[in-house]
Design an enzyme around this catalytic site. Structure first.
Site, mmCIF file in Angstrom:
data_model
loop_
_atom_site.group_PDB
_atom_site.id
_atom_site.type_symbol
_atom_site.label_atom_id
_atom_site.label_comp_id
_atom_site.label_asym_id
_atom_site.label_seq_id
_atom_site.Cartn_x
_atom_site.Cartn_y
_atom_site.Cartn_z
ATOM 1 N N ASP A 44 0.837 -1.198 0.000
ATOM 2 C CA ASP A 44 0.000 0.000 0.000
ATOM 3 C C ASP A 44 0.872 1.247 0.000
ATOM 4 O OD1 ASP A 44 -2.960 1.095 0.773
ATOM 5 O OD2 ASP A 44 -1.394 2.277 1.761
ATOM 6 N N TYR A 49 2.642 9.972 -0.720
ATOM 7 C CA TYR A 49 3.736 9.468 0.117
ATOM 8 C C TYR A 49 5.101 9.765 -0.506
ATOM 9 C CZ TYR A 49 0.037 6.627 2.320
ATOM 10 O OH TYR A 49 -1.114 6.192 2.946
ATOM 11 N N LYS A 74 -2.910 5.665 -4.404
ATOM 12 C CA LYS A 74 -4.038 6.574 -4.161
ATOM 13 C C LYS A 74 -3.870 7.903 -4.898
ATOM 14 C CE LYS A 74 -3.899 4.739 0.549
ATOM 15 N NZ LYS A 74 -2.452 4.392 0.568
ATOM 16 N N HIS A 107 -7.950 9.288 -2.224
ATOM 17 C CA HIS A 107 -7.295 9.360 -0.923
ATOM 18 C C HIS A 107 -8.115 10.127 0.120
ATOM 19 C CE1 HIS A 107 -2.950 9.308 0.866
ATOM 20 N NE2 HIS A 107 -3.849 9.078 1.793
#
Length: 286
Positions: A44, A49, A74, A107
């Protein structure tokens, strides 16, 4: 490994490995490689990120066939529109070094959700995305999305941990045949969760740690869970949760730990939304 079948027929591991807050690409690549070697097959990540390249590099370096890995990423708020989502999907595919993503999530429930979902649906129909889902959606936000879309979300990734169990929301989504996936299963260690005596007492019955008890508790609620660690020993410990089951008394004891409030922030608080997502929403308008 235990699995769940999503509402579109896709099979998904119940335990995976998350890479939130691992922005260093070298460290992230090494962590993902270690996780894959330890047996994880659900990964994930997210555009926000900043480590999709590292995840993709680790998958390639591992030598594990792509079809054996369930990969999630996401769409961030700044790309939550039809045109920007189309570009963002292509960008994630390129960074991850893959021609398809197993699960692609909105997200956050902000921005042009309808436009972004339409772009996701097109990528889904084209085979670039094998399943579509959401993250941090409340039931009414999810319902609004389903009323304006053709493809039903298969999953909602939300905060679930012993201190914030979200019992009613979990029950709602599972009743809608939407899988719940827990982020922050350990509440990032808040309230001494790894040494909590109540959880430790349960663990002593099975020869397991607090962390392992928490993961088992979530798995038995049919909640997918994605703990993060950059330490190989902790990865292996987190993966070692399939040889025991909590009895009903233990499950009830865990249920009584619920503090009933997020351990981070309220996704419905306008001030929190502005503080956390304001810059992304401004970027979306430009």
């Amino acid at each position: 490994m235990e699995y769940l079948t999503l509402n579109n027929g896709l099979k998904m591991p119940k335990l995976g490995f998350g890479v939130f807050q691992v922005p260093d690409l070298k460290e992230c690549e090494e962590a993902v490689l270690n996780a894959l070697e330890a047996g994880y097959r659900l990964l994930d990540t997210a555009a926000a990120y900043g480590n999709e390249e590292a995840v993709g590099a680790a998958i390639k370096k591992s030598g594990i066939p792509r079809q054996e890995i369930f990969l999630t990423t996401k769409l961030w708020v700044a790309d939550a529109s039809y045109e920007k989502a189309k570009v963002a999907i292509e960008t994630s595919l390129k960074k991850l070094g893959t021609d398809y993503i197993d699960l692609y999530l909105l997200h956050q429930p902000y921005g042009d959700v309808a436009g972004a979902w339409r772009a996701m649906e097109e990528a889904y129909q084209a085979g670039q995305l094998r399943a579509l889902g959401v993250s941090n959606f409340y039931p009414d936000q999810y319902k609004n999305l389903t009323l304006m879309s053709q493809v039903k979300p298969v999953l909602n990734q939300i905060e679930v941990n012993p201190w914030f169990q979200q019992g009613s929301d979990v029950a709602y989504f599972q009743g809608e045949d939407v899988v719940v996936e827990a982020w922050a299963p350990y509440a990032e260690g808040k309230h001494d969760i790894f040494t909590n005596p109540t959880i430790a007492q349960i663990g002593q019955k099975y020869g397991k740690t607090n962390g392992q008890v928490i993961l088992r508790w979530l798995l038995q609620r049919d909640i997918v869970v994605i703990p993060k660690s950059v330490r190989r020993q902790r990865m292996e410990e987190n993966f070692d949760v399939f040889d025991f089951s909590l009895d009903q008394e233990d499950m009830e004891t865990m249920a009584n730990l619920d503090k009933g409030q997020s351990q981070f922030f309220d996704h419905r608080d306008p001030a929190a939304i502005e503080a956390i997502f304001g810059s992304s929403l401004t970027a979306l308008k430009n």
